[in-house]
Design an enzyme around this catalytic site. Structure first.
Site: not given
Ligand code: IMP
Ligand code: MG
Length: 178
Positions: A49, A103-104, A107, A135, A156, A163, A169
């Site tokens: 991402g 990081e992109d 979440d 977020k 989302f 993606d 992407r």
């Molecule tokens: P986390 O581990 O829950 O913090 O999620 C992190 C990863 O989930 C990010 O690096 C993204 O690749 C993916 N991700 C989280 N939220 C979204 C979203 O809204 N759209 C697409 N990918 C997401």
């Molecule tokens: Mg990611």
């Protein structure tokens, strides 16, 4: 509102590319100021991402630096699976290095926690965390995030590196599920 359809879902633009680029300039300015006297920091961009954000951000970094890439995945479809798998590790030695994670999106923070856990095993001098999107309502960890591009609601999104099931992407704007 500009709308697109990706597979079975409809998305509308929520962050246009000019807003994205302004946020990146702002993050780069903070990093440039904090790292101006630091010896060759190493950026670690988290694939897939972060490829677009990392590329745009690095063009605004004005000190000598290195960049490497780490690939992980935790998402399938539109919700986090809660498990993080490391797919490709880094070859660079990060012991004693100044590291800046790119990081992109953060979440739940599960991915970030896992990355920090792995990287800290190598005893870097310091690790700071940069995320383009954050977020806050979904975040479940206490880990400090040093640089945030844009805070977003717990919806989302796709585009700008992110993606939906592998697609979207390439979009220069960010879209939210409608
Ligand atoms: P986390 O581990 O829950 O913090 O999620 C992190 C990863 O989930 C990010 O690096 C993204 O690749 C993916 N991700 C989280 N939220 C979204 C979203 O809204 N759209 C697409 N990918 C997401
Ligand atoms: Mg990611």
């Amino acid at each position: 509102m500009k709308k697109i359809k990706l597979k079975d879902k409809e998305f509308g633009v929520s962050i246009p590319s000019d807003v994205i680029q302004k946020a990146i300039i702002n993050v780069a300015a903070q990093i440039n100021s904090d790292y101006k006297d630091v010896e060759t920091p190493l950026f670690i961009s988290i694939l897939n991402g972060s490829f677009m954000f990392s590329s745009d951000l690095l063009k605004h970094i004005n000190f000598n630096c290195e960049i490497t890439f780490l690939k992980l995945s935790s998402y399938q479809g539109t919700s986090s699976t809660g498990t993080v798998k490391e797919l490709i590790g880094i070859n660079e030695k990060i012991t004693g290095r100044e590291v800046i994670i790119l990081e992109d999106i953060v979440d739940t923070g599960i991915t970030l926690e896992q990355i920090l856990h792995e990287l800290n095993k190598q005893n870097p001098k310091n690790i700071k965390v940069t995320t383009f999107l954050f977020k806050p309502e979904a975040y479940t960890k206490n880990i400090k995030i040093d640089y945030v591009g844009i805070e977003i609601p717990n919806d989302f999104i796709v585009g700008y590196g992110l993606d939906y099931d592998g697609i979207g992407r390439n979009l220069p704007d960010i879209y939210t599920l409608i």
